[in-house]
Design a protein around this motif. Structure first.
Motif, PDB file in Angstrom:
ATOM      1  N   LEU A  62       0.581  15.525 -59.147  1.00 25.43           N
ATOM      2  CA  LEU A  62       0.368  14.977 -60.489  1.00 25.43           C
ATOM      3  C   LEU A  62       0.807  15.514 -61.643  1.00 25.43           C
ATOM      4  N   GLY A  63       1.156  14.619 -62.583  1.00 23.28           N
ATOM      5  CA  GLY A  63       1.761  15.037 -63.899  1.00 23.28           C
ATOM      6  C   GLY A  63       1.544  14.321 -64.973  1.00 23.28           C
ATOM      7  N   TYR A  64       1.469  14.901 -66.178  1.00 24.78           N
ATOM      8  CA  TYR A  64       1.251  14.349 -67.238  1.00 24.78           C
ATOM      9  C   TYR A  64       2.211  14.728 -68.216  1.00 24.78           C
ATOM     10  N   THR A  65       2.855  13.537 -68.869  1.00 21.82           N
ATOM     11  CA  THR A  65       3.816  13.574 -70.157  1.00 21.82           C
ATOM     12  C   THR A  65       3.544  13.173 -71.508  1.00 21.82           C
ATOM     13  N   ASP A  66       3.750  14.000 -72.342  1.00 21.20           N
ATOM     14  CA  ASP A  66       3.414  13.429 -73.645  1.00 21.20           C
ATOM     15  C   ASP A  66       4.821  12.978 -74.662  1.00 21.20           C
ATOM     16  N   PHE A  67       5.019  11.890 -74.890  1.00 20.81           N
ATOM     17  CA  PHE A  67       6.171  11.494 -75.612  1.00 20.81           C
ATOM     18  C   PHE A  67       5.701  11.229 -77.029  1.00 20.81           C
ATOM     19  N   ASP A  68       5.623  12.030 -77.962  1.00 22.41           N
ATOM     20  CA  ASP A  68       5.367  11.757 -79.291  1.00 22.41           C
ATOM     21  C   ASP A  68       3.986  10.979 -79.377  1.00 22.41           C
ATOM     22  N   GLY A  69       3.102  11.183 -78.626  1.00 15.44           N
ATOM     23  CA  GLY A  69       1.739  10.624 -78.642  1.00 15.44           C
ATOM     24  C   GLY A  69       1.652   9.454 -77.581  1.00 15.44           C
ATOM     25  N   ASP A  70       2.789   9.032 -77.023  1.00 17.48           N
ATOM     26  CA  ASP A  70       2.586   7.980 -75.836  1.00 17.48           C
ATOM     27  C   ASP A  70       2.306   8.870 -74.472  1.00 17.48           C
ATOM     28  N   SER A  71       1.780   8.552 -73.734  1.00 18.14           N
ATOM     29  CA  SER A  71       1.176   9.380 -72.409  1.00 18.14           C
ATOM     30  C   SER A  71       1.865   8.644 -71.165  1.00 18.14           C
ATOM     31  N   VAL A  72       2.227   9.260 -70.372  1.00 20.54           N
ATOM     32  CA  VAL A  72       2.643   9.104 -69.038  1.00 20.54           C
ATOM     33  C   VAL A  72       2.021   9.906 -67.830  1.00 20.54           C
ATOM     34  N   PHE A  73       1.374   9.203 -67.126  1.00 20.62           N
ATOM     35  CA  PHE A  73       0.909   9.919 -65.853  1.00 20.62           C
ATOM     36  C   PHE A  73       1.796   9.788 -64.560  1.00 20.62           C
ATOM     37  N   THR A  74       1.815  10.607 -63.853  1.00 21.58           N
ATOM     38  CA  THR A  74       2.834  10.474 -62.920  1.00 21.58           C
ATOM     39  C   THR A  74       2.072  11.074 -61.507  1.00 21.58           C
ATOM     40  N   TYR A  75       2.711  10.166 -60.525  1.00 24.12           N
ATOM     41  CA  TYR A  75       2.123  10.709 -58.987  1.00 24.12           C
ATOM     42  C   TYR A  75       3.286  10.695 -58.056  1.00 24.12           C
ATOM     43  N   LYS A  76       3.034  11.482 -57.143  1.00 22.12           N
ATOM     44  CA  LYS A  76       4.290  11.898 -56.292  1.00 22.12           C
ATOM     45  C   LYS A  76       3.642  11.883 -54.630  1.00 22.12           C
ATOM     46  N   LEU A  77       4.265  11.233 -53.904  1.00 20.82           N
ATOM     47  CA  LEU A  77       3.923  11.696 -52.288  1.00 20.82           C
ATOM     48  C   LEU A  77       5.219  11.577 -51.441  1.00 20.82           C
ATOM     49  N   GLY A  78       5.096  12.874 -50.635  1.00 17.08           N
ATOM     50  CA  GLY A  78       6.116  12.796 -49.785  1.00 17.08           C
ATOM     51  C   GLY A  78       6.156  14.043 -48.915  1.00 17.08           C
ATOM     52  N   GLY A  79       7.252  14.301 -48.305  1.00 14.46           N
ATOM     53  CA  GLY A  79       7.176  15.498 -47.448  1.00 14.46           C
ATOM     54  C   GLY A  79       8.260  16.524 -47.532  1.00 14.46           C
ATOM     55  N   LYS A  80       8.035  17.577 -47.265  1.00 15.72           N
ATOM     56  CA  LYS A  80       9.051  18.780 -47.596  1.00 15.72           C
ATOM     57  C   LYS A  80       9.302  19.728 -46.196  1.00 15.72           C
ATOM     58  N   GLY A 108       5.685   7.818 -58.910  1.00 12.76           N
ATOM     59  CA  GLY A 108       5.769   6.510 -59.803  1.00 12.76           C
ATOM     60  C   GLY A 108       5.050   7.239 -60.928  1.00 12.76           C
ATOM     61  N   SER A 109       4.926   6.342 -62.270  1.00 12.56           N
ATOM     62  CA  SER A 109       4.698   6.784 -63.408  1.00 12.56           C
ATOM     63  C   SER A 109       3.736   5.363 -64.002  1.00 12.56           C
ATOM     64  N   SER A 110       2.665   5.825 -64.808  1.00 15.53           N
ATOM     65  CA  SER A 110       1.920   4.829 -65.598  1.00 15.53           C
ATOM     66  C   SER A 110       2.090   5.034 -66.998  1.00 15.53           C
ATOM     67  N   VAL A 111       2.895   4.111 -67.566  1.00 21.64           N
ATOM     68  CA  VAL A 111       3.357   4.436 -68.951  1.00 21.64           C
ATOM     69  C   VAL A 111       2.366   3.705 -69.807  1.00 21.64           C
ATOM     70  N   ASP A 112       1.997   4.349 -70.758  1.00 16.75           N
ATOM     71  CA  ASP A 112       1.168   3.545 -71.997  1.00 16.75           C
ATOM     72  C   ASP A 112       2.035   2.455 -72.387  1.00 16.75           C
ATOM     73  N   GLY A 113       1.469   1.334 -72.428  1.00 15.24           N
ATOM     74  CA  GLY A 113       2.121   0.067 -73.198  1.00 15.24           C
ATOM     75  C   GLY A 113       3.235  -0.587 -72.636  1.00 15.24           C
ATOM     76  N   ALA A 114       3.784  -0.169 -71.595  1.00 14.59           N
ATOM     77  CA  ALA A 114       4.960  -0.459 -70.811  1.00 14.59           C
ATOM     78  C   ALA A 114       4.929  -1.829 -69.959  1.00 14.59           C
ATOM     79  N   ALA A 115       5.453  -2.879 -70.204  1.00  9.92           N
ATOM     80  CA  ALA A 115       5.404  -4.045 -69.307  1.00  9.92           C
ATOM     81  C   ALA A 115       5.432  -3.781 -67.651  1.00  9.92           C
ATOM     82  N   GLU A 116       6.411  -2.707 -67.397  1.00  7.32           N
ATOM     83  CA  GLU A 116       6.833  -2.152 -65.904  1.00  7.32           C
ATOM     84  C   GLU A 116       6.965  -0.945 -65.917  1.00  7.32           C
ATOM     85  N   ASN A 117       6.267  -0.161 -64.838  1.00  5.79           N
ATOM     86  CA  ASN A 117       6.447   1.187 -65.027  1.00  5.79           C
ATOM     87  C   ASN A 117       7.404   1.857 -63.875  1.00  5.79           C
ATOM     88  N   PRO A 118       7.934   2.962 -64.111  1.00  5.56           N
ATOM     89  CA  PRO A 118       9.150   3.149 -63.164  1.00  5.56           C
ATOM     90  C   PRO A 118       8.555   3.639 -61.721  1.00  5.56           C
TER      91      PRO A 118
END
Length: 177
Positions: free
Chosen positions: A85-103, A118-128
């Motif tokens: 899990l991760g959190y990114t702040d871009f000048d006040g906009d929030s991005v929450f990130t999740y990751k699933l995999g194997g090593k 994947g990420s959930s981006v505040d106000g984005a029409a589509e998320n990466p």
């Protein structure tokens, strides 16, 4: 020539000793907690969209910072199933990130990772959404700690968001229990 062969033999023995030491940390039933620093990427908000580590950068006068981590469980020797899990702040906009995999650790100290991020981006029409491929080398600093420098490539899985991949150099820090 003898000196060269002796040097090669000593390096091989050192790598073998490191792999033998590392094998206990990557044994079935062990846990892994890690984070990384990512260098490179596409810059901007989405250059860090797969971030479940630590980061700080400035882009066009805006500051981007990230915090996150990953955990894994070794389901068999050298193979961990991971989530992050991760959190990114871009000048006040929030991005929450999740990751699933194997090593998977080849010889107990050469990690290769495949994951979906994947990420959930505040106000984005589509998320990466990304397919991550990563490889490196684990340097074990005792029974519980490793440093893992490596290379990572994030391949975009949704062309409507972006069709560009992101290449990064990472330095990971891991605790093994």
């Amino acid at each position: 020539m003898k000196k060269l062969l002796l040097t090669i033999a000593m390096v091989a023995l050192g790598l073998t000793a490191n792999a033998q030491e590392a094998s206990g940390q990557t044994s079935e039933g062990k846990w892994l907690i890690e984070t990384n620093t990512g260098f490179g990427g596409g810059g901007g908000l989405f250059g860090h969209s797969s971030n479940t580590g630590f980061g700080l950068t400035s882009f066009d006068g805006a500051t981007i910072w990230s915090v996150g981590g990953e955990a894994g469980y070794f389901v068999m020797d050298n193979l961990a199933v991971k989530a992050g899990l991760g959190y990114t702040d871009f000048d006040g906009d929030s991005v929450f990130t999740y990751k699933l995999g194997g090593k998977y650790y080849v010889n107990g100290n050469i990690p290769f990772q495949v994951d979906v991020t994947g990420s959930s981006v505040d106000g984005a029409a589509e998320n990466p959404l990304w397919l991550g491929l990563q490889g490196g080398y684990a340097i074990f600093l005792g029974d519980m700690v490793s440093i893992e420098p490596g290379l990572r490539y994030n391949l975009s899985l949704n062309e409507d968001f972006t069709d560009e991949g992101i290449f990064e150099f990472n330095v990971g820090f891991a605790l093994h229990f």
